[in-house]
Design a protein around this motif. Structure first.
Motif, PDB file in Angstrom:
ATOM      1  N   ARG A   1     -35.871  16.666  37.154  1.00 13.57           N
ATOM      2  CA  ARG A   1     -34.858  15.681  36.757  1.00 13.57           C
ATOM      3  C   ARG A   1     -35.478  14.547  35.951  1.00 13.57           C
ATOM      4  O   ARG A   1     -34.891  14.068  34.986  1.00 13.57           O
ATOM      5  N   VAL A   2     -36.658  14.102  36.350  1.00 13.22           N
ATOM      6  CA  VAL A   2     -37.320  13.038  35.596  1.00 13.22           C
ATOM      7  C   VAL A   2     -37.689  13.532  34.209  1.00 13.22           C
ATOM      8  O   VAL A   2     -37.506  12.825  33.202  1.00 13.22           O
ATOM      9  N   ALA A   3     -38.202  14.765  34.131  1.00 15.05           N
ATOM     10  CA  ALA A   3     -38.573  15.320  32.834  1.00 15.05           C
ATOM     11  C   ALA A   3     -37.366  15.422  31.916  1.00 15.05           C
ATOM     12  O   ALA A   3     -37.456  15.130  30.709  1.00 15.05           O
ATOM     13  N   ALA A   4     -36.223  15.828  32.468  1.00 13.00           N
ATOM     14  CA  ALA A   4     -35.012  15.944  31.658  1.00 13.00           C
ATOM     15  C   ALA A   4     -34.522  14.586  31.177  1.00 13.00           C
ATOM     16  O   ALA A   4     -33.907  14.484  30.103  1.00 13.00           O
ATOM     17  N   ALA A   5     -34.802  13.536  31.952  1.00 11.87           N
ATOM     18  CA  ALA A   5     -34.359  12.188  31.577  1.00 11.87           C
ATOM     19  C   ALA A   5     -35.303  11.512  30.603  1.00 11.87           C
ATOM     20  O   ALA A   5     -34.917  10.544  29.933  1.00 11.87           O
ATOM     21  N   GLY A   6     -36.560  11.989  30.522  1.00 12.69           N
ATOM     22  CA  GLY A   6     -37.567  11.295  29.730  1.00 12.69           C
ATOM     23  C   GLY A   6     -38.033  12.079  28.523  1.00 12.69           C
ATOM     24  O   GLY A   6     -37.362  12.996  28.038  1.00 12.69           O
ATOM     25  N   PHE A   7     -39.226  11.723  28.047  1.00 10.72           N
ATOM     26  CA  PHE A   7     -39.786  12.321  26.835  1.00 10.72           C
ATOM     27  C   PHE A   7     -41.272  12.575  27.066  1.00 10.72           C
ATOM     28  O   PHE A   7     -42.070  11.634  27.103  1.00 10.72           O
TER      29      PHE A   7
ATOM     30  N   GLY B   1     -36.655   9.237  25.425  1.00 10.51           N
ATOM     31  CA  GLY B   1     -35.574  10.199  25.474  1.00 10.51           C
ATOM     32  C   GLY B   1     -35.271  10.719  24.079  1.00 10.51           C
ATOM     33  O   GLY B   1     -35.949  10.359  23.111  1.00 10.51           O
ATOM     34  N   PRO B   2     -34.250  11.558  23.946  1.00  8.69           N
ATOM     35  CA  PRO B   2     -33.930  12.144  22.646  1.00  8.69           C
ATOM     36  C   PRO B   2     -33.686  11.116  21.547  1.00  8.69           C
ATOM     37  O   PRO B   2     -34.023  11.354  20.387  1.00  8.69           O
TER      38      PRO B   2
ATOM     39  N   ARG C   1     -34.882   5.456  18.953  1.00  6.00           N
ATOM     40  CA  ARG C   1     -36.128   6.126  18.586  1.00  6.00           C
ATOM     41  C   ARG C   1     -36.033   6.629  17.149  1.00  6.00           C
ATOM     42  O   ARG C   1     -35.263   7.526  16.861  1.00  6.00           O
ATOM     43  N   PRO C   2     -36.815   6.050  16.247  1.00  9.98           N
ATOM     44  CA  PRO C   2     -36.815   6.569  14.875  1.00  9.98           C
ATOM     45  C   PRO C   2     -37.285   8.017  14.829  1.00  9.98           C
ATOM     46  O   PRO C   2     -38.130   8.442  15.621  1.00  9.98           O
ATOM     47  N   ALA C   3     -36.726   8.771  13.922  1.00 14.53           N
ATOM     48  CA  ALA C   3     -37.142  10.161  13.755  1.00 14.53           C
ATOM     49  C   ALA C   3     -38.640  10.203  13.461  1.00 14.53           C
ATOM     50  O   ALA C   3     -39.163   9.402  12.695  1.00 14.53           O
ATOM     51  N   GLY C   4     -39.331  11.117  14.094  1.00 11.09           N
ATOM     52  CA  GLY C   4     -40.764  11.249  13.855  1.00 11.09           C
ATOM     53  C   GLY C   4     -41.631  10.612  14.911  1.00 11.09           C
ATOM     54  O   GLY C   4     -42.825  10.913  15.000  1.00 11.09           O
TER      55      GLY C   4
ATOM     56  N   ASN D   1     -36.781   5.767  30.583  1.00 14.35           N
ATOM     57  CA  ASN D   1     -36.138   4.478  30.824  1.00 14.35           C
ATOM     58  C   ASN D   1     -36.174   4.178  32.318  1.00 14.35           C
ATOM     59  O   ASN D   1     -35.849   5.038  33.142  1.00 14.35           O
ATOM     60  N   ARG D   2     -36.574   2.976  32.655  1.00 11.32           N
ATOM     61  CA  ARG D   2     -36.713   2.614  34.070  1.00 11.32           C
ATOM     62  C   ARG D   2     -35.441   2.868  34.886  1.00 11.32           C
ATOM     63  O   ARG D   2     -35.519   3.383  36.007  1.00 11.32           O
TER      64      ARG D   2
END
Length: 373
Positions: free
Chosen positions: A64-70, A213-214, A189-192, A105-106
């Protein structure tokens, strides 16, 4: 049977939640009191290194944490104008099956942990904290801020760097400022941008960012600490500092518009000498040790505290000095090494040392935390 039948955890953040989950799953009656009125909905981001991810995996919340983060596996170094100078493979301190680091995100991390606390059967009460603690030798009598009382086998102070529990048990250590202050902004989050990049130099000591995140990330700028009451116009000040940086910062700077998404704090440090307990009350996490985020190990060390304490409590048949001694043997020197290294890196930013071996220091800490706590 575990060493404890019921436990009060003061503080429902990362450390407190990570302790509540395994204890409650094992049948311990766990109460968590959190002074905040609810799980927060806003906040900046956090970087979790592999050894933190290892604990989250062991808690069963990693997916779940992995899915929420990057997740990412390298670190970039850039010049102030944005030129990429180097790409450094990240140390997989949690093992080869986990990424080197994850930005998240916290509030999302908090929400995942809070859900797991509920599912484990622990009870959380918001808007409440502890007022008095009376250790009678075989229990702790507690009075809470809402006037209710309780009796527990163990009380755990997981209430952060300004811990109330720390003062209640007579430990007068207090956080100390390092002389640095950090501006953080939660933004697009800027692309790249697919990892953390760091810049040393320019108008700040450090500039950096981390995807969470995405389409989200947080960016930060580190300067000499200024009085908190003199921060003034957050947007104007952070944008002015960011003017000294190019490349991805050109796009980041345009998105610094909302003061509610900007956070300014000092770098502070804290290290309570062993033992972290007084009788049947024990400190964990930032209540016992806290460090500036120069090597991104703060949350990881909090999670490790919780994992080790839970393991020891569930393996012992009674609570006493052997449990607390074993906890200190496994946690104090490790946390101390992380705090001291984080402080050393902050000092080298404030007062540069020509032959400072920053990569060597970081590598030594990475090797240390790669070993299970």
């Amino acid at each position: 049977m575990p060493a404890v039948g019921n436990v009060l955890i003061v503080g429902g953040g990362t450390a407190g939640s990570a302790l509540a989950i395994p204890l409650a799953r094992a049948g311990v009656a766990v109460d968590v009191v959190e002074i905040r009125p609810a799980v927060t909905a806003l906040g900046s981001g956090i970087t979790l290194q592999g050894n933190a991810l290892r604990v989250l995996r062991d808690l069963g919340v990693w997916d779940r944490v992995a899915a929420a983060g990057f997740p990412f596996d390298s670190l970039g170094l850039r010049a102030p104008d944005g030129t990429l100078l180097a790409e450094i493979p990240g140390a997989r301190t949690g093992g080869p099956d986990l990424p080197a680091a994850l930005g998240v995100n916290r509030p999302q991390l908090t929400a995942v942990l809070a859900d797991a606390v509920r599912a484990a059967g622990a009870r959380t009460r918001f808007g409440v904290t502890v007022e008095t603690l009376t250790d009678t030798g075989d229990r702790v009598d507690v009075r809470l801020s809402d006037g209710t009382t309780g009796t527990y086998d163990l009380v755990v102070g997981a209430d952060g760097i300004r811990s109330a529990v720390r003062g209640l048990i007579g430990i007068d250590d207090a956080p100390r400022p390092t002389g640095l202050g950090i501006w953080r902004v939660h933004t697009r989050r800027p692309a790249g941008i697919e990892r953390t990049d760091l810049i040393y130099g320019g108008p700040c000591f450090t500039a950096g960012y981390c995807p969470t995140g995405p389409d989200t990330m947080y960016a930060y700028l580190v300067e000499k600490a200024r009085p908190r009451e003199a921060v003034g116009d957050r947007v104007a000040h952070m944008r002015a500092l960011a003017e000294g940086y190019g490349g991805p910062w050109d796009e980041i700077r345009e998105d610094i518009t909302d003061p509610e998404r900007i956070n300014y704090t000092w770098f502070e440090s804290l290290l309570v000498d062993r033992p972290w307990n007084r009788g049947r009350v024990v400190l964990i996490g930032d209540a016992a040790h806290a460090c500036p985020p120069t090597i991104a190990q703060g949350a990881a060390q909090c999670l490790e505290d919780a994992a080790v304490l839970a393991e020891l409590l569930l393996a012992a048949d009674r609570l006493g000095r052997p449990v607390f001694d074993a906890f200190m043997d496994r946690r104090h020197e490790r946390a101390k090494a992380v705090v001291e290294a984080s402080l050393r890196l902050a000092e080298w930013q404030l007062d540069p040392v020509p032959d400072a071996d920053m990569p060597g220091l970081v590598d030594r800490i990475s090797a240390l935390v790669t070993e299970p706590p």
